[in-house]
Each structure stands twice: as C-alpha cells, then as structure tokens.
Design an enzyme around this catalytic site. Structure first.
Site, short mmCIF file in Angstrom:
data_model
loop_
_atom_site.label_atom_id
_atom_site.label_comp_id
_atom_site.label_asym_id
_atom_site.label_seq_id
_atom_site.Cartn_x
_atom_site.Cartn_y
_atom_site.Cartn_z
N PRO A 100 0.84 -1.20 0.00
CA PRO A 100 0.00 0.00 0.00
C PRO A 100 0.88 1.25 0.00
CG PRO A 100 0.01 -1.05 2.18
CD PRO A 100 0.73 -1.97 1.25
N LEU A 101 0.58 2.16 -0.90
CA LEU A 101 1.40 3.37 -1.07
C LEU A 101 0.52 4.60 -1.25
CD1 LEU A 101 3.99 1.90 -3.61
CD2 LEU A 101 4.50 2.59 -1.25
N THR A 102 0.48 5.43 -0.25
CA THR A 102 -0.24 6.70 -0.33
C THR A 102 0.43 7.59 -1.37
OG1 THR A 102 -1.03 6.59 1.93
CG2 THR A 102 -0.75 8.80 0.99
N GLN A 132 -6.82 -0.98 1.15
CA GLN A 132 -6.39 -0.80 2.54
C GLN A 132 -7.25 0.29 3.17
OE1 GLN A 132 -2.68 1.29 3.76
NE2 GLN A 132 -2.23 -0.54 4.96
N TYR A 181 -1.76 6.46 14.29
CA TYR A 181 -3.01 6.13 13.58
C TYR A 181 -3.95 5.39 14.52
CZ TYR A 181 -0.49 7.50 9.39
OH TYR A 181 0.21 8.20 8.46
N GLY A 241 11.91 -2.82 3.12
CA GLY A 241 13.32 -2.83 2.77
C GLY A 241 13.75 -4.01 1.92
N GLY A 267 7.33 -1.73 -1.76
CA GLY A 267 6.80 -0.38 -1.79
C GLY A 267 7.52 0.47 -2.81
C1 LIG Z 1 5.21 6.92 -0.77
C2 LIG Z 1 4.87 5.93 0.30
C3 LIG Z 1 3.56 5.82 0.71
C4 LIG Z 1 3.19 4.86 1.66
N1 LIG Z 1 1.88 4.72 2.00
C5 LIG Z 1 1.49 3.70 2.81
C6 LIG Z 1 0.11 3.45 3.02
O1 LIG Z 1 -0.78 4.10 2.47
N2 LIG Z 1 -0.22 2.43 3.87
C7 LIG Z 1 0.73 1.65 4.48
O2 LIG Z 1 0.38 0.74 5.23
N3 LIG Z 1 2.05 1.86 4.25
C8 LIG Z 1 2.44 2.85 3.42
N4 LIG Z 1 3.77 3.02 3.14
C9 LIG Z 1 4.74 2.02 3.62
C10 LIG Z 1 4.97 0.96 2.51
O3 LIG Z 1 3.82 0.15 2.31
C11 LIG Z 1 6.15 0.03 2.84
O4 LIG Z 1 5.90 -0.66 4.03
C12 LIG Z 1 7.44 0.83 2.96
O5 LIG Z 1 7.63 1.63 1.82
C13 LIG Z 1 8.65 -0.08 3.15
O6 LIG Z 1 8.72 -0.98 2.06
P1 LIG Z 1 9.79 -0.74 0.89
O7 LIG Z 1 11.15 -0.78 1.52
O8 LIG Z 1 9.56 -1.91 -0.06
O9 LIG Z 1 9.51 0.58 0.27
C14 LIG Z 1 4.18 4.01 2.24
C15 LIG Z 1 5.51 4.15 1.84
C16 LIG Z 1 5.85 5.09 0.86
C17 LIG Z 1 7.27 5.19 0.41
#
Ligand SMILES: Cc1cc2nc3c(=O)[nH]c(=O)nc-3n(C[C@H](O)[C@H](O)[C@H](O)COP(=O)(O)O)c2cc1C
Length: 334
Positions: free
Chosen positions: A37-39, A112, A140, A260, A281
């Site tokens: 999930p990515l906002t 989500q 949250y 990560g 992510g």
């Molecule tokens: C731009 C951005 C937006 C994110 N939005 C959410 C979100 O909406 N919900 C959530 O649970 N985590 C969110 N995260 C966390 C990611 O889901 C993920 O756990 C985090 O980026 C670490 O994983 P990665 O190393 O693969 O990037 C966000 C992370 C990034 C970078």
C-alpha cells in the site's frame, strides 16, 4: 521449496522463488511480488481519479496481488490532502474503473482501509478514543489502541493489558469480516514501528498476541512490516524477526512481509518459508514492471522521493518507464 520449484530446477530452468505461484485462499496468484500500500496523494478532494486506473493497471500482472493505498473510512478519518476515501457514493463509483482496470489485466486487488486517528482532520475534539490527548503525539487510530506508548486508557480498551489494547483492532477486524467475509480480509500490522510516536515497550509480545488472535479470527492473510523499519521508510538493524509471528498466525496461513526488501532477500524469504508473499513499496512505485525485472535480473529504475506525494497525475506517478520492448521475447508477461 515447493514441488513446482523442484520441477523447474529439474528442467534446468532457473527458479526464482518470488515468481512461483501461490494460492492465497480462493485467489490463485501467479507470483509472490505484491504491491505494498502506497499513499500517493493524487485523489483530488478525496475522490479517486482516472489517473489512478493507469497507475494501478501499469503495476498489474495476471495473477498479481496489489494492495491499494490507504483509503479513509470517513471524513474524520482523513489526515492528509488528496488521499482517497470510500465513504461516499461518489468515491465508490470513482473506484470502480480503477478496480475494473486491475481486474481486466487479471490482478487481485485489495483496498487498505484506514483511520488516521489523532492525525486526522478532526483531531482529539471529535475522537474520544483516548482518555488523555497529548498534543505532541499522534498515531493512527488502531495503533493508538495497540501500543502502550500512546494508549493511556484505563478502561477495557487500555489499562496496560495486552488483551485490552488489542480489543479494538480485533473488533474492527471482526466487523469488517462480518461485512465482506473473513476470506476477503487481510490485516497489516507494524508492532515494531514508532511512527508518529506510536511505540510499544514490548513489540514482540504485541506482535505475537495479534498474530495468534488474527489466526484464530481466520482472516485471509497477515501482513507484517519488518522490525528493521522503525519508520515507514527508514531501515535500521535489529535482532528481531517476524518468524515467531508467522508461526503464531498458524501453519498454512498466508504471511506477507514488507520493508526494505530487494530481489535477493525477497527470494530468500520465500525459499526459507519465512514468508509466502513479499510486498514491495518504493521499488514497485518506481518499477511498474517489477516482477518482470526480477525475472530478467534487469536493472531497476531509481525512485524519486521528491514526487512520492506531489499531486501531479503523471510525473513521478505513471511516467516511470517500463523495460524496453526489445526484451519482450522472453515469454514474461508485460
Ligand atoms: C510513498 C509511500 C507511501 C506509503 N503509503 C502507505 C500506506 O498508504 N499504507 C501503508 O500501510 N504503508 C504505506 N507506506 C509504507 C509501505 O507500504 C512500505 O511498508 C514501505 O515503503 C517499506 O517498504 P519498501 O522498503 O519496499 O519501500 C508508504 C511508503 C511510501 C514510500
């Protein structure tokens, strides 16, 4: 390693554990690379926009699993501009073409849902969820209950007991499962993060308690953020592992890890049975064809932090390039 992986090894073809099929409840997945999930803050006025259909479709593969960005359950749940909601008819209708675009390419798409708690539009005045509100602290909503660093209630939802602190989250899960079926509900937990000061003094115990309870509740999957991610995108070192949570959730149940991961440790996590699926992510954000790049050992696009949350409907959103078309004769879905 599963049977199909042995079969592939026997055939002399390279086996990439992340790209082996997996059955998650009723959903047959063709690989294990999940969109985390990515906002992205591009849902103007909290209404999902047509550019989101392009963005999600770009990241869809047949049998791929995608988790949509955090989506508010009410106006009061919103805490950031241009994050999508799902509480009005207009928002629901606006999601439909996005979901259709993912389904048209054979993707499995989960939403989500979130409530930003004290980080929300309404702040403490409208949210009597804590007995005392400290203006310097946020968290949250579910984390506000779960973590003893921020839950200072003295009633059945607090009082220092782990069971009490988990009560609200489990009630929410049970209510959502009652509405849509527990076989269509997954839960993301991050007991080790201390984002927005929501920290717990014993995250291992919290994670175990939640994993056991969610296993008993029979939800489809448990999605846990790695202990090394104390902040959403800051990686540190830790002696903790998610293995005890996975075991507590129960054998044969779908366990997703995130935080990560690169290709190599994602592969190792699946090969070792540490996780069934790995959510990506930032790498998926910047590489719409991430599973294909993993398959080809192709170089990855670098993500641009500057455009994570900017409102542009294209730049930093749908303009990350795919691998060039010359590489399409490998039989890998685009
Ligand atoms: C731009 C951005 C937006 C994110 N939005 C959410 C979100 O909406 N919900 C959530 O649970 N985590 C969110 N995260 C966390 C990611 O889901 C993920 O756990 C985090 O980026 C670490 O994983 P990665 O190393 O693969 O990037 C966000 C992370 C990034 C970078």
């Amino acid at each position: 390693m599963g049977d199909d992986q042995h079969a592939a090894a026997g055939s002399g073809k390279e086996t990439i554990p992340l790209l082996t099929p997996y059955k998650m409840g009723r959903f047959q997945l063709s690989h294990r690379v999940v969109l985390a999930p990515l906002t992205r803050q591009r849902s103007f006025g909290c209404v999902p926009q047509p550019h989101a259909a392009v963005y999600y479709a770009q990241r869809t593969t047949p049998g791929g699993f995608l988790i949509a960005e955090a989506t508010g359950v009410s106006h009061a749940a919103q805490g950031y501009p241009h994050t999508p909601g799902l509480w009005t008819r207009e928002q629901m209708e606006a999601w439909k073409p996005i979901v259709d675009a993912v389904h048209a390419k054979g993707g499995v798409f989960f939403c989500q849902i979130w409530h930003t708690g004290r980080a929300s539009n309404y702040g403490a005045k409208q949210l009597p969820v804590l007995t005392a509100w400290r203006s310097t602290r946020r968290g949250y909503l579910l984390d506000q209950f779960l973590k003893d660093g921020v839950n200072d209630r003295a009633d059945a939802y607090g009082g220092g007991s782990l069971g009490n602190r988990c009560r609200f989250a489990l009630e929410v899960v049970s209510a959502v499962a009652g509405a849509v079926g527990r076989d269509r509900v997954g839960v993301r937990v991050s007991p080790y993060t201390d984002y927005m000061d929501a920290a717990d003094s014993d995250p291992a115990a919290l994670g175990l308690h939640l994993a056991r309870a969610l296993g008993e509740a029979g939800v489809l999957y448990l999605h846990a953020v790695e202990p090394r991610m104390r902040r959403p995108t800051e990686r540190g070192e830790t002696r903790h592992s998610l293995r005890p949570m996975r075991d507590a959730f129960g054998p044969g149940r779908t366990f997703i890890v995130a935080g990560g991961y690169a290709r190599e440790d994602g592969d190792a996590a699946v090969a070792d049975g540490y996780a069934d699926l790995v959510a990506y992510g930032r790498l998926f954000l910047a590489n719409p064809d991430l599973p294909r790049r993993f398959q080809l050992h192709a170089p990855l696009n670098q993500y641009n932090r500057e455009t994570f949350y900017t409102p542009d409907p294209v730049i930093g959103y749908t303009d990350y390039p795919f691998l060039s078309d010359e590489k399409t004769d490998d039989g890998v879905s685009k």
